[in-house]
Design an enzyme around this catalytic site. Structure first.
Site, PDB file in Angstrom:
ATOM      1  N   HIS A  96      37.941  39.785  46.819  1.00 41.60           N
ATOM      2  CA  HIS A  96      37.706  39.457  45.412  1.00 41.60           C
ATOM      3  C   HIS A  96      37.601  37.944  45.199  1.00 41.60           C
ATOM      4  O   HIS A  96      36.760  37.478  44.440  1.00 41.60           O
ATOM      5  CB  HIS A  96      38.841  40.041  44.571  1.00 41.60           C
ATOM      6  N   HIS A 115      35.455  44.106  35.964  1.00 41.65           N
ATOM      7  CA  HIS A 115      36.873  44.448  35.836  1.00 41.65           C
ATOM      8  C   HIS A 115      36.996  45.953  36.058  1.00 41.65           C
ATOM      9  O   HIS A 115      37.632  46.653  35.275  1.00 41.65           O
ATOM     10  CB  HIS A 115      37.420  44.011  34.470  1.00 41.65           C
TER      11      HIS A 115
END
Lengths: 87, 770
Positions: free
Chosen positions: B65, B116
């Site tokens: 990430h 998200h």
């Protein structure tokens, strides 16, 4: 009327924006009760009543916990902190 | 719980000295997601084992990430496949929090889209809400005032009971956070497909505007400057992953697990926005960074690394919501609504006066130092001593194995033709039924049920918003200078051909901006894929990034930044590759915008572009036949550019009453949306399309050929408009007229009352989720 009371609170470690706002307002408004008191935090949860038209049994209480944990609260961000009954 | 109010004593923390003295201590690096060789590399960098705090920092900063370790080698081409001409308006390119584009008149715009996805599946409301909060802070960090948001949403099948949970949570979370911030939500996407069942995609885009001189960068370069953490206090949000470390430092009666979710507070964010903008105006911050993923670990190491300097930090000075937090947890916490400012000592008084005014809490947690080293202390004990670059930028880079998918050839061969999908070309009533079936299917139905929960017009600068093709916002109230934004992705096309699929998404977003009258100038992306450890997924990623980079080069507009989200899968099955492409356009005066939808009777309706037999991967094949196979439509980007220029010229001459892009479900969908927008009737004929382009009626109605736009033109401008198109080589064909009949007539197919069509188009989502 007999009832079971389920109390749900935001998880202790998570931010509680509503509680924080109330805490800030207490300080800002200088509410007389809070001025000298030792309140350090406000946290806001919810109280849910389940009504019955008969006596409440232990099984009802166990069921209420199950309902509380699976349905009335969001286990990711909330905890069922108390199950109680009133007759 | 007995945890609170009990001050954790500093002793017992794993210090750097302790780490040097106990080289053989077993550390839970695998549970933190680090591989054997990555852990070995950390030991090599430090010349000893990492302390548990250092391990926490490296593990989170070297995660997929934060480090882009699997995607980096492919993302480079967005910076390489460019011409000097493309970069001439780019003030800040990839690598910063968000790209910044010069839009003229001294104004610049910054925009970015971020995923998200995983938090939004676990806790849809807070996951989606903090997704909005996070991207807005990215925009704020560049020195800009956030002016709008958009959301790209993909959910599982509407009939699956879990879908409603996710839809309600996500939509409520977005509207809650965005509406509280007072930011208009001007568009986005909503798609339902079973591939997203266990892994919805929740992408959030924000855009902000700034004056050129207000640009801010995330760097700490001047020794002696103060490192200040301000905004919300640090709590135990979003640190579920570090619990393996916590369990080592807590006794066994401690909390078994920290929550993996964060709770957002939009009112705190609103105050933070205004506070930051005032700090910028007063010129008291030399550098600024928002705290998102990886929290303080990320902010300290990135600021220092970007500035080529170092930092000395006292972690006990961080304001905490919960005194039981361990140093590792403080370093990793993802508590929302926090910023880190680098403030010259001489400006501290002014800084304090401003944050005090906004009642924003802050604490000075350290100082910038010349040496490029990040020292973090916990009381008197040193717990971190690392070169910041090794944490922030020199993480591992992988060239993961790539394999052409075993299913790909069979999939591409299974076209609509090969599959023998039945066409009802001569049966008007069947075609009419298909049209209604399509425009009322969840993906093609009116999205008002969702977008009406968002505030689209707050701020008074929204010129266009859903259901228009793009969202448009006025930036300068004096001159009307504005921007237009559209995002697109078609997972079905990308599954059939990720290279073409990415170019198709780019072409569609580009066209959506062009039909509003704006000139496309820059691109952002959010690349949602399955696991990079699956070579077939990695092939999809390689193809899609190449397609996008090549496409941007052809169109001459740069990629300014983006985001990669891997590991999107339900069980072992990856989602369709879903590269969301956002295109930003500039318009000199939003008053000149071209609306979508028909407003006046007696206007001529023209179809620009040609229609081919392209039904593979189409909505028609999905809704009517539940089929996915073949190859997606071809894209001609040079032609798309010509088309955009023609629309712009026509708009400048005021020739267009409306324009609407043709994409999913082709002409049928565009016509239905155009009549329903303002309730204007129309008569449409297909026979000239069929004759000129050699296609059947099914294709004329439902083909998804690219480069097509439906426009309406007043009779007085007819000659001029047709002349303009012909001069620019844009195929133009009159296919209908608008009227006051209250009906839509498609000749030789059917006539519908607009009210009936509206019912079919608008009832679907409320019936499913209302």
């Amino acid at each position: 009327m007999p009832k079971i009371i389920v109390e749900v609170m935001p998880k202790e470690v998570l931010l509680d924006p509503a509680g924080k706002s109330v805490m800030n307002a207490l300080h800002r408004k200088g509410h007389s009760a809070s001025k000298k008191s030792d309140i350090t935090a406000v946290r806001i949860g919810k109280r849910i009543e389940l009504h019955f038209d008969r006596e409440i049994t232990d099984k009802d209480l166990a069921d209420a916990r199950e309902i509380g944990e699976s349905f009335l609260s969001n286990g990711v961000i909330e905890d069922v902190v108390k199950i109680s009954s009133e007759n | 719980m007995g945890l609170f109010g009990k001050k954790k004593i500093a002793s017992g923390v794993d210090t750097t000295t302790e780490a040097a003295n106990t080289p053989d201590k077993v550390q839970p690096y695998a549970a933190l997601g680090l591989k054997d060789d990555e852990y070995a590399r950390i030991r090599e960098i430090l010349g000893r084992r990492p302390s548990s705090s250092e391990l926490a920092m490296y593990s989170v900063m070297w995660s997929e990430h934060c480090s882009y370790k699997s995607s980096k080698i492919y993302l480079r081409q967005f910076g390489e496949k460019v011409t000097p001409e493309m970069n001439k308006n780019l003030m800040v390119g990839m690598g910063e929090n968000a790209g910044v584009v010069d839009i003229g008149e001294g104004w610049a715009v910054t925009f970015k889209v971020e995923s998200h996805n995983h938090p939004s599946y676990i806790e849809p409301f807070q996951g989606a809400a903090t997704g909005v909060g996070g991207i807005v802070r990215d925009i704020l960090t560049m020195g800009a005032r956030p002016i709008a948001v958009m959301d790209q949403l993909r959910f599982g099948e509407p009939s699956n009971p879990d879908t409603a949970r996710v839809v309600h949570g996500v939509v409520d979370g977005i509207s809650f956070y965005g509406n509280c911030l007072g930011l208009p939500n001007i568009g986005g996407e909503t798609v339902f497909d079973k591939v997203y069942q266990g892994n919805p995609l929740v992408n959030a885009l924000s855009v902000g505007a700034l004056r050129h001189e207000d640009l801010k960068l995330a760097k700490a370069s001047n020794p002696g400057d103060l490192v200040i953490l301000f905004g919300a206090r640090t709590g135990a949000d979003g640190i579920g992953g570090v619990s393996v470390l916590a369990s080592e430092t807590f006794d066994s009666t401690g909390p078994a697990k920290r929550p993996a979710v964060q709770v957002g507070d939009p009112f705190a964010e609103k105050v933070l926005i205004e506070c930051c903008l005032e700090l910028y105006a007063a010129q008291v911050v030399a550098g600024i960074q928002d705290l998102g993923g990886a929290g303080i670990s990320c902010a300290t190491s990135e600021l220092a690394s970007n500035g080529g300097a170092g930092m000395r930090v006292q972690l006990q000075d961080v304001l905490k919501r919960d005194e039981s937090l361990t140093p590792e947890e403080i370093l990793m916490s993802e508590s929302q609504e926090r910023m880190m400012g680098i403030v010259p000592k001489k400006d501290f008084k002014k800084f304090k006066a401003i944050v005090d005014k906004w009642e924003v809490e802050f604490s000075v947690i350290g100082e910038v130092i010349a040496e490029d080293r990040l020292y973090i202390n916990w009381g008197h004990e040193e717990i971190v001593n690392v070169p910041p670059r090794t944490v922030a930028h020199d993480g591992p880079v992988y060239e993961r194995p790539v394999a052409f998918p075993s299913y790909q050839d069979a999939l591409n061969n299974d076209s609509v033709h090969a599959h023998g999908l039945f066409r009802q070309n001569d049966n008007a009533s069947e075609l009419a039924a298909q049209l209604v079936q399509i425009v009322s299917s969840p993906n093609q139905a009116d999205k008002g049920y969702i977008t009406n929960q968002y505030d689209r017009y707050v701020g008074g600068n929204t010129a266009l918003a859903q259901p228009d093709d793009s969202g448009m916002i006025r930036v300068s109230e004096e001159t009307g200078l504005g921007i237009s934004l559209a995002t697109d992705a078609n997972g079905r096309y990308c599954y059939l051909d990720p290279y073409q699929g990415a170019r198709l998404a780019l072409a569609e977003a580009y066209r959506n901006v062009a039909v509003s009258g704006a000139t496309p100038v820059a691109v952002t992306n959010c690349l949602n894929f399955g696991s990079p450890e699956n070579p077939e997924v990695m092939w999809q990623f390689k193809q899609a990034t190449a397609g996008l980079a090549d496409g941007c080069l052809e169109l001459g507009i740069p990629v300014t930044g983006g985001n990669v989200s891997f590991y999107n899968q339900t069980g072992d099955v990856a989602i369709h590759p879903t590269p969301v492409v956002g295109v930003l356009g500039v318009i000199d005066d939003v008053a000149r915008r071209i609306p979508s939808g028909w407003q006046d009777a007696g206007h001529n309706i023209y179809l620009l572009g040609t229609t081919k037999d392209e039904l593979d991967g189409s909505v028609w094949s999905e809704v009517v036949h539940s089929h996915l196979g073949g190859r997606p439509p071809v894209v001609d980007l040079a032609y798309e550019k010509q088309l955009a220029e023609a629309l712009n010229a026509a708009s400048e001459q005021g020739l267009l009453a409306s324009a609407h892009d043709l994409s999913e479900a082709g002409l049928a969908q565009a016509v239905v949306e155009s009549v329903l927008r303002f309730g204007m009737g129309a008569r449409i004929w297909l026979d000239e399309i069929q004759q000129r382009d050699g296609v059947d009626r099914t294709c004329a109605l439902f083909s998804e050929s690219t480069g097509r736009v439906l426009v309406s033109v007043g009779r007085e401008d007819d000659v001029k408009f047709v002349g303009l198109c012909e001069a620019r080589g844009i195929p133009v064909l009159r296919i209908g007229v608008t009227d006051n009949s209250g009906e839509l007539e498609i000749q030789d197919v059917a006539t519908w009352q607009l009210n009936d069509l509206r019912g079919a188009h608008e009832a679907t989502l409320p019936e499913l989720f209302g």
